[in-house]
Design a protein around this motif. Structure first.
Motif, short mmCIF file in Angstrom:
data_model
loop_
_atom_site.label_atom_id
_atom_site.label_comp_id
_atom_site.label_asym_id
_atom_site.label_seq_id
_atom_site.Cartn_x
_atom_site.Cartn_y
_atom_site.Cartn_z
N TYR A 78 -23.02 22.35 -54.39
CA TYR A 78 -23.78 23.15 -53.36
C TYR A 78 -24.98 22.76 -52.79
O TYR A 78 -25.46 23.10 -51.96
N HIS A 99 -26.48 35.33 -58.88
CA HIS A 99 -25.89 35.60 -57.57
C HIS A 99 -25.77 37.24 -57.17
O HIS A 99 -26.00 37.50 -56.16
N CYS A 134 -16.57 35.95 -48.92
CA CYS A 134 -17.64 36.09 -47.66
C CYS A 134 -18.17 37.18 -47.60
O CYS A 134 -17.22 38.35 -47.55
C1 HEM Z 1 -14.05 33.84 -39.59
C2 HEM Z 1 -15.04 33.96 -40.02
C3 HEM Z 1 -15.95 33.54 -41.48
C4 HEM Z 1 -15.09 32.87 -42.33
C5 HEM Z 1 -13.32 32.46 -42.24
C6 HEM Z 1 -15.90 32.75 -43.39
C7 HEM Z 1 -15.54 32.27 -44.75
C8 HEM Z 1 -16.34 32.16 -45.86
C9 HEM Z 1 -15.88 31.67 -47.15
C10 HEM Z 1 -14.46 30.99 -47.32
C11 HEM Z 1 -16.90 31.72 -48.01
C12 HEM Z 1 -16.86 31.40 -49.47
C13 HEM Z 1 -17.80 29.78 -49.63
C14 HEM Z 1 -17.88 29.42 -50.95
O1 HEM Z 1 -17.11 29.85 -51.85
O2 HEM Z 1 -18.48 28.70 -51.35
C15 HEM Z 1 -17.95 32.70 -47.13
C16 HEM Z 1 -19.20 32.83 -47.97
C17 HEM Z 1 -20.21 33.37 -47.13
N1 HEM Z 1 -20.22 33.88 -45.81
FE1 HEM Z 1 -18.44 33.74 -44.48
N2 HEM Z 1 -16.95 33.43 -43.02
C18 HEM Z 1 -16.90 34.04 -41.85
C19 HEM Z 1 -17.81 34.60 -41.24
C20 HEM Z 1 -19.01 35.34 -41.87
C21 HEM Z 1 -19.99 35.96 -41.12
C22 HEM Z 1 -19.79 36.47 -39.64
C23 HEM Z 1 -21.03 35.92 -42.16
C24 HEM Z 1 -22.27 36.75 -41.66
C25 HEM Z 1 -22.81 37.70 -42.30
C26 HEM Z 1 -20.78 35.18 -43.09
C27 HEM Z 1 -21.94 34.90 -44.16
C28 HEM Z 1 -21.32 34.46 -45.51
C29 HEM Z 1 -22.43 34.41 -46.85
C30 HEM Z 1 -23.44 34.80 -46.51
C31 HEM Z 1 -21.52 33.67 -47.64
C32 HEM Z 1 -21.92 33.43 -48.92
C33 HEM Z 1 -21.62 34.61 -49.72
C34 HEM Z 1 -22.04 34.46 -51.26
O3 HEM Z 1 -21.98 33.38 -52.06
O4 HEM Z 1 -22.46 35.72 -51.68
N3 HEM Z 1 -19.57 34.74 -43.07
N4 HEM Z 1 -17.69 32.84 -46.05
#
Ligand code: HEM
Length: 497
Positions: free
Chosen positions: A104, A122, A438
């Motif tokens: 990461y 986390h 997410c």
């Molecule tokens: C279709 C839209 C989206 C998809 C497919 C998506 C997909 C993902 C995935 C697969 C992860 C996990 C990543 C990992 O395991 O390392 C993730 C984490 C995250 N996403 Fe999204 N995301 C989307 C939209 C958004 C939006 C709109 C935001 C805004 C708030 C966002 C903010 C985040 C954040 C901050 C993380 C990290 C969460 C954590 O580790 O606690 N995402 N996203």
């Protein structure tokens, strides 16, 4: 001097030889299926991802065809290709999962929840943010989404009157960026206000993502980049320059908020501070990285999903007609403003959104995890605790045994599955699962429902010099990219209003 250099070189060769022998014959993963070269050296991944540019995913797919559902893809990592095993890897908090620090750090977001290794830390970092991205908080955000959507629609309407071509990919990126910037930081970046949207809105995220495979192997790169004068960096790599500039802009905003500055509407960042953030979480660098992770994750993923959704709706006139007919029930006038709740009740629109998310994929990187204390069992393989393990979500959502003809945009598959009592949504893993899923999934969902509904009800689009290859996933830089450049889609529009 020559003698010392050759001694050093010989020592290095000896080290490599010993390491190779250990990895092949003594390593706890030695008996797992896979090519010897991938087990022996991470140069295997380097070749496909760093040299060939985001192609390791296709090599992993090929290895599974040869070796079966479980493969040792790097000296210390196992990849499993079996949709029914997804939730074992991406498990809830109760089954402790860590993120591998080394993987990461390629995103240069030190201190953010996204890159945090330990589940406890986390949870501490994510908790103050979670409530602002819940379902009910997202419902409160609908007026903010509509404000940006109105701007997008005004732009499209104007272009339809002058028969002007629109670069809609830039329009969607400007839309999602303006929404998340306004909500999180309290300032409208006004990308939608620009004459041709803001083509450069994604330069920062592209800058870091396109370098991420190299940074994985040479983590010193961000430090070197940080030392370069901005003028020089701009000449060498304008995209990395955009990322560094964005970081610095966001950092300034964080410092301003920390020192008491407040906006009229009240941003999430302000609310998080005002609720009392523990001292050890208040570092301005950490908070800037936290904000950047949300801003970047909240822009490109959803923008790409909108591109994929609209592209397929343009290409499939019968699906578009059926959707438009259904929309009329809650949008009697083209300019009606349905609520997110009303739209979620529409079965066909819901299927269109599900199918859009499946085909858009969202994230194509491996999202690896570690079960530090649990020995995971897959068929007759016992995976030792501490092993890096992953399952790329793209493979789950493209599995032909679950989604027949997986490359076809077929919203009806969700309708058919529901009628047959199948829970197909279990395999829609675009947002990942478990405690590290997410945080923005509700926001992404609302943006997709509202934008697709409003655009299809108000406009008729046709593609302009855009082919499927311009949006088709061919290279993995964390998120899907086409073979050349960035996903791009140009359209001509006719207004129905
Ligand atoms: C279709 C839209 C989206 C998809 C497919 C998506 C997909 C993902 C995935 C697969 C992860 C996990 C990543 C990992 O395991 O390392 C993730 C984490 C995250 N996403 Fe999204 N995301 C989307 C939209 C958004 C939006 C709109 C935001 C805004 C708030 C966002 C903010 C985040 C954040 C901050 C993380 C990290 C969460 C954590 O580790 O606690 N995402 N996203």
């Amino acid at each position: 001097m020559l003698h010392e250099a050759s001694t050093l070189f010989a020592a290095f060769l000896l080290y490599l030889a010993t390491q190779t022998v250990y990895r092949l014959f003594f390593h706890p993963l030695r008996k797992f299926p896979g090519p010897k070269l991938a087990a022996a050296t991470s140069a295997y991944e380097f070749y496909f991802n760093a040299l060939k540019g985001g192609k390791f995913i296709w090599e992993i797919e090929r290895l599974h065809e040869i070796y079966g559902p479980i493969v040792r893809i790097t000296p210390r990592e196992i990849h499993i290709k079996d949709p029914d095993y997804y939730e074992e890897i991406y498990a809830p908090f109760s089954r402790r999962r860590e993120k591998p620090e080394k993987f990461y750090r390629q995103f240069d977001l030190d201190g953010s929840a996204f890159v945090t290794v330990s589940p406890e830390l986390h949870r501490e970092r994510r908790a103050p943010l979670s409530k602002w991205f819940s379902k009910s908080a997202t419902t409160d955000m609908i007026p903010i989404i509509y404000r940006s959507l109105d701007q997008l629609c005004a732009h499209i309407k104007k272009a339809s009157q002058s028969r002007q071509v629109i670069k809609i990919d830039a329009g969607f990126a400007s839309l999602t960026s303006d929404i998340i910037y306004g909500y999180l930081l309290g300032y409208p970046s006004d990308n939608l206000g620009k004459a041709d949207f803001n083509e450069h809105v994604r330069d920062g995220i592209n800058g870091i993502l396109r370098q991420s495979h190299l940074i994985l192997f040479f983590p010193i790169i961000p430090t070197i980049v940080g030392l370069l004068p901005l003028r020089i960096l701009k000449l060498i790599n304008p995209f990395m320059h955009a990322f560094v500039e964005e970081k610095s802009r966001v950092h300034d905003q964080v410092v301003k908020t920390l020192s008491g500055h407040r906006t009229n509407e009240g941003s999430v960042l302000e609310k998080v501070f005002d609720k009392g953030l523990p001292e050890h979480l208040r570092g301005s660098r950490r908070l800037a990285n936290e904000a950047i992770s949300i801003l970047n994750a909240g822009t490109e993923t959803t923008a790409r999903a909108l591109v994929v959704g609209l592209y397929n709706l343009i290409e499939n006139s019968s699906i578009r007609a059926k959707l438009r007919e259904e929309l009329q029930s809650v949008m009697p006038m083209p300019e009606s403003r349905p609520t997110w709740d009303q739209l979620k009740q529409l079965p066909y629109l819901s299927s269109v959104v599900l199918e859009t998310m499946r085909l858009a994929t969202g994230v194509t990187m491996r999202c690896p995890r570690i079960a530090p204390t649990e020995a995971l069992v897959y068929e007759d393989h016992v995976i030792p605790p501490g092993t890096v393990i992953s399952q790329i979500s793209y493979f789950v959502m493209m599995d032909p045994t679950i989604f027949p003809r997986p490359h076809v945009f077929d919203p009806e598959r969700w309708v058919r599955a529901a009628a047959e009592g199948q829970h197909l949504e279990r395999y829609l893993v675009n947002f990942s699962k478990g405690s590290r899923n997410c945080i923005g999934l509700n926001l992404a969902n609302a943006e997709l429902f509202l934008t697709l509904a409003i655009l299809i009800r108000q406009f008729d689009f046709s593609l302009y010099q855009t082919a499927e290859k311009d949006i088709t996933f061919a290279r993995d830089f964390g998120v899907p990219y086409p073979e050349d450049g960035n996903a791009s889609m140009r359209v001509l529009v006719e207004s129905l209003v």
